[in-house]
Design an enzyme around this catalytic site. Structure first.
Site, PDB file in Angstrom:
ATOM      1  N   TYR A  47      14.972   0.417 -11.934  1.00 27.46           N
ATOM      2  CA  TYR A  47      15.375   1.340 -12.995  1.00 27.46           C
ATOM      3  C   TYR A  47      14.423   1.314 -14.194  1.00 27.46           C
ATOM      4  O   TYR A  47      14.417   2.240 -14.997  1.00 27.46           O
ATOM      5  CB  TYR A  47      16.795   1.019 -13.494  1.00 27.46           C
ATOM      6  CG  TYR A  47      17.890   1.150 -12.473  1.00 27.46           C
ATOM      7  CD1 TYR A  47      17.664   1.694 -11.201  1.00 27.46           C
ATOM      8  CD2 TYR A  47      19.182   0.707 -12.770  1.00 27.46           C
ATOM      9  CE1 TYR A  47      18.683   1.788 -10.269  1.00 27.46           C
ATOM     10  CE2 TYR A  47      20.207   0.810 -11.844  1.00 27.46           C
ATOM     11  CZ  TYR A  47      19.956   1.342 -10.596  1.00 27.46           C
ATOM     12  OH  TYR A  47      20.971   1.436  -9.674  1.00 27.46           O
ATOM     13  N   HIS A 105      18.534  -4.249  -3.203  1.00 25.55           N
ATOM     14  CA  HIS A 105      18.823  -2.871  -3.620  1.00 25.55           C
ATOM     15  C   HIS A 105      18.944  -1.910  -2.425  1.00 25.55           C
ATOM     16  O   HIS A 105      19.872  -1.109  -2.359  1.00 25.55           O
ATOM     17  CB  HIS A 105      17.718  -2.403  -4.569  1.00 25.55           C
ATOM     18  CG  HIS A 105      18.104  -1.240  -5.421  1.00 25.55           C
ATOM     19  ND1 HIS A 105      17.486  -0.968  -6.611  1.00 25.55           N
ATOM     20  CD2 HIS A 105      19.039  -0.264  -5.263  1.00 25.55           C
ATOM     21  CE1 HIS A 105      18.025   0.116  -7.151  1.00 25.55           C
ATOM     22  NE2 HIS A 105      18.960   0.562  -6.352  1.00 25.55           N
TER      23      HIS A 105
END
Length: 272
Positions: A47, A105
């Site tokens: 992110y 992830h």
């Protein structure tokens, strides 16, 4: 706030997602959320906002023991040495003494699951992360992790909302006492605009988004991490905890389409 107990951690059932939040705007959003009472912040290496979140946490003066922070290792960094480097970088950017929950992830085609989880379990044994888990793992991958490698994972974070059925995955996870953390819980805005959810909300003095969130939070073993950058949206999402859905509401929600997957990159696993 309700909590899920999993692998020695208490996971607040409603958290703040931070995907696509950056810089000062991200810092302001996290500071706002912490001020409103959020105690579960979800981020990831990919992110690019861990530094902003670290700054917000440092400014908030919320006791570390009250705070739950999840971050994730990107799927290009799944070799053991790369996991450790990514972990160290995330910890430094977040300005924390340890991570509460560290996730893979996304799975990768060439990953070595036993080596990955040996590394992750060592990070946990060293006390550097309180728990480990996965995101975007299908049933086949979960079975390998849980039944063959016997890794104790605290959650599987996947897309889940009123317009996407995850029953087979949820049933398997429930059989292994693994919580589901729902990302995209509002179907990237589709839930807020849905006529059926709007009508249910009107009945209860709530918004369509609050109805969609409460539908998730009424399910055993499910947490949700809606992204919300504006304080009023964050406050509204917290208000979902006070909505009461009845059998008629649940039947109406069951009639919504259940095949609307919002996140399906080319490297995603074959969804069951």
């Amino acid at each position: 706030m309700e909590y899920l107990q999993t692998q020695g951690i208490s996971l607040p059932r409603l958290g703040l997602g931070t995907f696509r939040m950056q810089g000062d705007a991200c810092r302001a959003a996290v500071e706002s959320a912490l001020g409103l009472g959020y105690r579960h912040i979800d981020t990831a290496e990919m992110y690019g906002n861990e530094e902003a979140i670290g700054a917000a946490i440092a400014a908030s003066r919320v006791a570390r023991s009250e705070l739950h922070v999840t971050t994730k290792v990107w799927n290009e960094n799944l070799a053991p040495d790369a996991i450790r480097r990514a972990f160290d970088t995330s910890l430094k950017k977040l300005r924390l003494d340890r991570i509460d929950l560290y996730l893979v992830h996304w799975p990768a085609k060439n990953m070595n699951l036993p080596a990955m989880f040996e590394t992750l379990m060592k990070l946990k044994a060293e006390g550097r992360t309180r728990a480990i888990g996965v995101a975007n793992f299908n049933i086949a991958l979960l079975k390998t992790v849980v039944e063959q490698i016997k890794a104790e994972i605290a959650c599987n974070q996947v897309e889940y909302h009123v317009m996407l059925d995850q029953t087979p995955l949820r049933q398997y996870m429930a059989s292994k006492s693994i919580p589901l953390v729902a990302y995209c819980p509002l179907a990237q805005g589709r839930a807020a605009a849905d006529a059926t959810l709007t009508a249910i909300g009107r009945k209860h003095g709530a918004t369509a988004a609050q109805v969609a969130l409460k539908w998730l939070l009424d399910q055993d073993g499910v947490a949700a991490i809606p992204k919300a950058s504006r304080p009023e949206s964050q406050k509204s999402n917290l208000g979902a905890l006070n909505v009461g859905l009845d059998d008629e509401d649940m039947q109406a929600i069951a009639g919504l389409p259940k095949d609307r997957r919002c996140v399906n990159p080319g490297f995603a696993p074959a969804w069951d």
